[in-house]
Design a protein around this motif. Sequence first.
Motif, short mmCIF file in Angstrom:
data_model
loop_
_atom_site.label_atom_id
_atom_site.label_comp_id
_atom_site.label_asym_id
_atom_site.label_seq_id
_atom_site.Cartn_x
_atom_site.Cartn_y
_atom_site.Cartn_z
N LYS A 381 14.09 -27.43 -14.88
CA LYS A 381 15.31 -26.62 -14.77
C LYS A 381 16.25 -27.19 -13.72
O LYS A 381 17.48 -27.21 -13.91
CB LYS A 381 14.93 -25.17 -14.41
N GLU A 421 15.19 -19.27 -15.98
CA GLU A 421 16.42 -19.50 -16.74
C GLU A 421 17.62 -18.79 -16.12
O GLU A 421 18.77 -19.15 -16.40
CB GLU A 421 16.23 -19.04 -18.19
N ASP A 422 17.36 -17.78 -15.29
CA ASP A 422 18.46 -17.05 -14.67
C ASP A 422 19.09 -17.82 -13.51
O ASP A 422 20.10 -17.38 -12.95
CB ASP A 422 17.97 -15.68 -14.19
N ASP A 424 21.30 -20.20 -13.34
CA ASP A 424 22.14 -20.87 -14.32
C ASP A 424 23.51 -21.28 -13.78
O ASP A 424 24.24 -22.00 -14.44
CB ASP A 424 22.32 -20.01 -15.57
N THR A 425 23.84 -20.84 -12.59
CA THR A 425 25.09 -21.31 -12.00
C THR A 425 24.80 -22.58 -11.19
O THR A 425 23.65 -22.88 -10.83
CB THR A 425 25.71 -20.26 -11.07
N ILE A 429 21.32 -23.48 -9.14
CA ILE A 429 20.52 -24.68 -9.41
C ILE A 429 20.40 -25.53 -8.15
O ILE A 429 19.33 -26.08 -7.86
CB ILE A 429 21.13 -25.47 -10.58
#
Length: 674
Positions: A381, A421-422, A424-425, A429
Amino acid sequence: MKHLLRLSNVLLLACMSLFVLSCDDDDEGNPPDMEEMGTNIVVTAQNTEALSSLVAALSKADENADSDLIGTLSADGSFTVFAPTNDAFTALLNSLDGYDSLDDFDTEEEKALLGMILKYHVVAGTAAASTDLSEGQEITTVQGETVTVSLSGGVFISDATDTDAEVVMADVENTNGIVHVIDKVLLPQAVIDALNGEEEAMDDLVEIVVATESLSSLEAAVLKANLATTLQADGPFTVFAPTEDAFVALLDVLGDDYNSLEDFDTEAEIALLRDILLYHVVPAEVLAADLAAGTVATALMDNSIEVIASGETFVIGDASETNANITATDIMATNGVAHTIDKVLLPQSAIDFVASLNMKNIVEIAQETDDLSLLVDALIKANAGLVDTLSGDGPFTVFAPTNAAFAALLEALGDDYNSLEDFDTEAEIDLLVDILTYHVVSGTAAFSTDLTDGQMLNTVSEDMLTVDLTGGVFIADATDTPAAVTTADVEASNGVVHIIDKVLLPQAAVDFVASLQTPNIVELAQSVDDLSLLVDALIQADAGLVDALSGEGPFTVFAPTNAAFAALLDSLGDAYNSLADFDTPEEKELLAGILTYHVVSGAAVASTDLTNGQVITTLQTETITVDLSSGVQLDDKTDTNANVTGADNEASNGIVHIVDKVLLPQATLDALHN
């Protein structure tokens, strides 16, 4: 220079001129000139005229400093000696070009060759009478090769030639063994190979390897490791030479990345190959007959091989659990001797290398460990090259949080973070990358035994971890709760992994978590009963202020209490009984102007940062002035100051100071008076 002729046909003629000892009935089987019992083998030979050439040969071979055949055969022990007659030696000399007498064995190499021949006539450890011999029996000699017994029509001894020697006088007993007189000099294969070699001087060890088809891989390895010059030096050396099959087996063990010696192409791999080859070299000449159980130093510094007794022969032990069998002995060279073996000998450095090839790297270990699946997901991720980095050379030390540790982190982050997955910004990250690199120490594989209490570890994120060895192994981060190492020292090919029960958080992550748990300005106002009219006003103004003050900020907000709004409504007269009376577009705009006059954008200003007389520009664009003469007061465009009754209420996106009056800008006063 003497030339050695091929013996394949010459030796067939030798038996025509052999001397056969005769015996008459009165001697009762004793050979002529044999002394009575009570002497050892050497004295018996010295006192027997028909064995004078044998005695001379022993003396000639012993002229080499490393030979003591006479001393050996004079010592206590139990030997069986097949003793060739003088005529047997004469026949041998006649078959050799340039050898008229034993004195012609005058170089060190030729004396060594003669010594090999003589050792081929001696069996150590037993005194075997003729009645002990059996048809087809193979007997290993001191030289290392075997002779074979034939009992068809007499007692015959077969060597490596096509012509057998006949025992013409058996069972001559001595104090240290038994002698059988034979009518031919026995020749081992190693001597025949030497005699049938090129007419030029004997080859050196490298030339022997090059000329031997079954040693082609050894030749390639020697050239690859740049050791040819070393093995062509004066020596003497003993080389245990692995055969072609031995190298094939080694490459098979190394795996798919090593299909040939050409795959040893990095500097480290070539250095390893060099070490392996030097491990096969003993810096001394050790013939098969000289082998004895024990440790033998090799040309690879501080590394030894083991000579291990195995039945009537020896095997060679290395750093592995599998010994090498000696398949051929005493291949003589100008600078030493070679023995072929059926396995590539491996020093400890090679064992470690092979182990590392079979070992998984850090990412592969994580992928194969069910309880680290969320760590793998996080690495993917983050999309920051961490998977490739942690699959690289290293070394690295990785503290690997379990799935439960990641689940606990997500729970602490709140309802907006149900999975990785949350994140995401871009900011989230980046934070995930910071967290993951905080678990990695680069440049070292630190096993638990290498850690010390209080040790500071500099991570790839550049934040520090602290080791705590009180009651276990714990790793302290920027929080108050350390992570416990639940499984230590999971060795990888590029480092070591310690599994931990908590996701380690650097200060940036701690601040982020804290911000998630702190309400924003609107949420803070909604949670305070005495600010309910402020919330109603933000909604009534219908100017996007709720969304704005829920955003990133930072903001400083001076928040009027319910009483302050009630006072404002009272001052406005009967037309404004509640905030709902601001219902026209013009009135809503007026209300928005009042509210934005309470907001400072771009800074979260604590009360301690305020100074007396400070002028502050608001979001509405007009200013307010700070008065610290009696508490903290704010001077708007009216004649009455507002008192800060509740200062420094922190929000995730700024700070709120509660005031007891609704501040009014000049634009609002002008509108109200029109």
